[in-house]
Design an enzyme around this catalytic site. Structure first.
Site, short mmCIF file in Angstrom:
data_model
loop_
_atom_site.label_atom_id
_atom_site.label_comp_id
_atom_site.label_asym_id
_atom_site.label_seq_id
_atom_site.Cartn_x
_atom_site.Cartn_y
_atom_site.Cartn_z
N MET A 249 12.02 24.21 -0.23
CA MET A 249 11.34 23.20 -1.08
C MET A 249 11.89 22.26 -1.81
O MET A 249 11.64 21.11 -1.68
CB MET A 249 10.03 24.00 -1.64
N LYS B 124 0.91 -1.22 -0.17
CA LYS B 124 -0.06 -0.01 -0.06
C LYS B 124 0.96 1.21 -0.07
O LYS B 124 2.13 1.20 0.51
CB LYS B 124 -0.93 -0.18 1.18
N ARG C 145 -11.05 0.73 14.61
CA ARG C 145 -10.78 1.80 13.33
C ARG C 145 -11.52 0.97 12.16
O ARG C 145 -12.42 2.00 11.86
CB ARG C 145 -9.20 1.53 12.96
N TYR D 273 16.77 30.37 3.98
CA TYR D 273 15.75 31.32 4.66
C TYR D 273 15.93 31.51 6.19
O TYR D 273 16.18 30.54 6.91
CB TYR D 273 14.44 30.47 4.38
C1 LIG Z 1 -0.59 -1.85 6.85
C2 LIG Z 1 -1.20 -2.85 7.23
C3 LIG Z 1 -0.59 -4.27 7.64
C4 LIG Z 1 0.97 -4.11 7.63
O1 LIG Z 1 1.47 -3.63 8.62
P1 LIG Z 1 2.89 -3.40 9.06
O2 LIG Z 1 3.05 -3.01 10.50
O3 LIG Z 1 3.74 -2.49 8.12
O4 LIG Z 1 3.53 -4.85 8.97
C5 LIG Z 1 -1.21 -5.21 7.98
N1 LIG Z 1 -2.41 -5.29 7.91
C6 LIG Z 1 -3.39 -3.95 7.36
C7 LIG Z 1 -4.76 -4.19 7.63
C8 LIG Z 1 -2.61 -2.84 7.40
O5 LIG Z 1 -3.46 -1.86 7.13
#
Ligand SMILES: *Cc1c(COP(=O)(O)O)cnc(C)c1O
Length: 334
Positions: A289, A33, A116, A243
């Site tokens: 930047m 992700k 969550r 800056y």
């Molecule tokens: C991001 C995520 C993971 C991975 O977590 P890590 O701590 O990076 O291994 C696993 N499961 C879900 C649902 C996540 O959102």
């Protein structure tokens, strides 16, 4: 422009460490992700696939479409649930089931204490009934832990809740669904693994965010960040840099400007507590930047080779530092 080097051997070392814990590569799902935690989605997907990983986890359908040809299955954590030949979708709420396209492949996320995402434990029967009514294909049941990387018993409390969920799902006659709850911290801290899949993100990229009493598995950072020299100049004692002129030269010195800044996703931080780059030099004055200044005249300089060390300096976590790096920074494979 700044650039990133990706160390394939280190990535494979980390994946191997995780696979040793699960007992099989087939039980490792690489979490890709958010541009593979900033490492580069397509590159890391290709490497993971070459290593023999068959399962991937992404944030949305857009990410999935870029990499799904490389994997047996891709789990999408949060997007509208539609029918797809390769992807399964996490169900994050009862209403998501109602909105799902008939016949979609789904993995039911159960909220065992993080509060969550996922359906509540007491909604389990309703959720399973709805899944049947909508003719969804239930391929997995999952949960996520809120404190896997902290000392204490909270992890075990959530695991117990999940065991109860597993039993109830099995009692409803589901024999083939896969159960998965482990993230990196969980697989790194436990000795026994008895689920079908681990969803590993940060550990695969080389960071162990567990307190040091758990630090037993050696991992190696995969990403290092470099910047290139734009110009060099000589300063007289008392001249100021950048800056606000926050940095005052304590003596005559030679400094160079390098092409990394907060526009690339690098932290602007606080010029009163200068960041020390991987090559042990402090950033002089404020981060612009697109530029930083260093007392150096090398053509290329390594800014960060271990995001956890960098995160300690910047009072954040390795996840945030790597994930913030913009996707248009060139990623090159070592
Ligand atoms: C991001 C995520 C993971 C991975 O977590 P890590 O701590 O990076 O291994 C696993 N499961 C879900 C649902 C996540 O959102």
């Amino acid at each position: 422009m700044a650039f990133i080097k990706i160390n394939r051997d280190n990535f494979y070392h980390n994946l191997n460490q995780i696979a040793l814990k699960t007992g099989s590569k087939d039980k490792v799902a690489i979490v890709l992700k958010d541009n593979a935690y900033g490492h580069g989605l397509k590159l890391m997907a290709q490497l993971a696939s070459d290593f023999g990983i068959k399962e991937a986890v992404v944030r949305d359908t857009k990410e999935a479409n870029q990499i799904k040809s490389l994997f047996k299955r891709v789990l999408i954590l949060g997007d509208k649930i539609v029918k797809d030949d390769k992807c399964s979708y996490a169900i994050n709420s009862l209403s998501a089931i109602k909105d799902a396209q008939d016949g979609s492949r789904v993995e039911l996320k159960v909220d065992t204490g993080m509060h969550r995402n996922g359906i509540a434990i007491d909604e389990l029967d309703d959720a399973l009934n709805l899944v049947v009514a909508k003719k969804l294909e239930l391929v997995g049941v999952m949960t996520h832990y809120r404190s896997a990387d902290e000392i204490g018993s909270e992890l075990f409390w959530q695991q117990k809740n999940f065991e109860m969920v597993k039993q109830r799902v099995k009692n409803r006659g589901y024999q083939d669904v896969r159960f998965h709850s482990y993230n990196s911290a969980t697989i790194l801290r436990v000795d026994e693994f008895d689920e079908d899949l681990v969803r590993v993100g940060i550990g695969a990229y080389g960071y162990n965010e567990l307190p040091s009493i758990f630090d037993r598995v050696e991992l190696k950072p995969v990403l290092s960040l470099y910047a290139k020299k734009i110009s060099t100049r000589h300063l007289k004692e008392g001249e100021r840099v950048g800056y606000g002129g926050d940095f005052v030269a304590p003596r005559d010195m030679t400094i160079s400007t390098y092409d990394l800044g907060y526009g690339d996703g690098w932290s602007r931080a606080d010029s009163n507590k200068p960041f020390i780059i991987a090559e042990k030099l402090p950033i002089l004055g404020r981060v612009s930047m697109d530029f930083i200044s260093l007392e150096c005249d090398k053509d290329e300089v390594c800014i960060m080779s271990d995001a956890k060390d960098a995160a300690n300096q910047l009072e954040t976590i390795s996840y945030e530092l790597t994930t913030s790096l913009h996707s248009d920074i060139e990623r090159e494979l070592l």
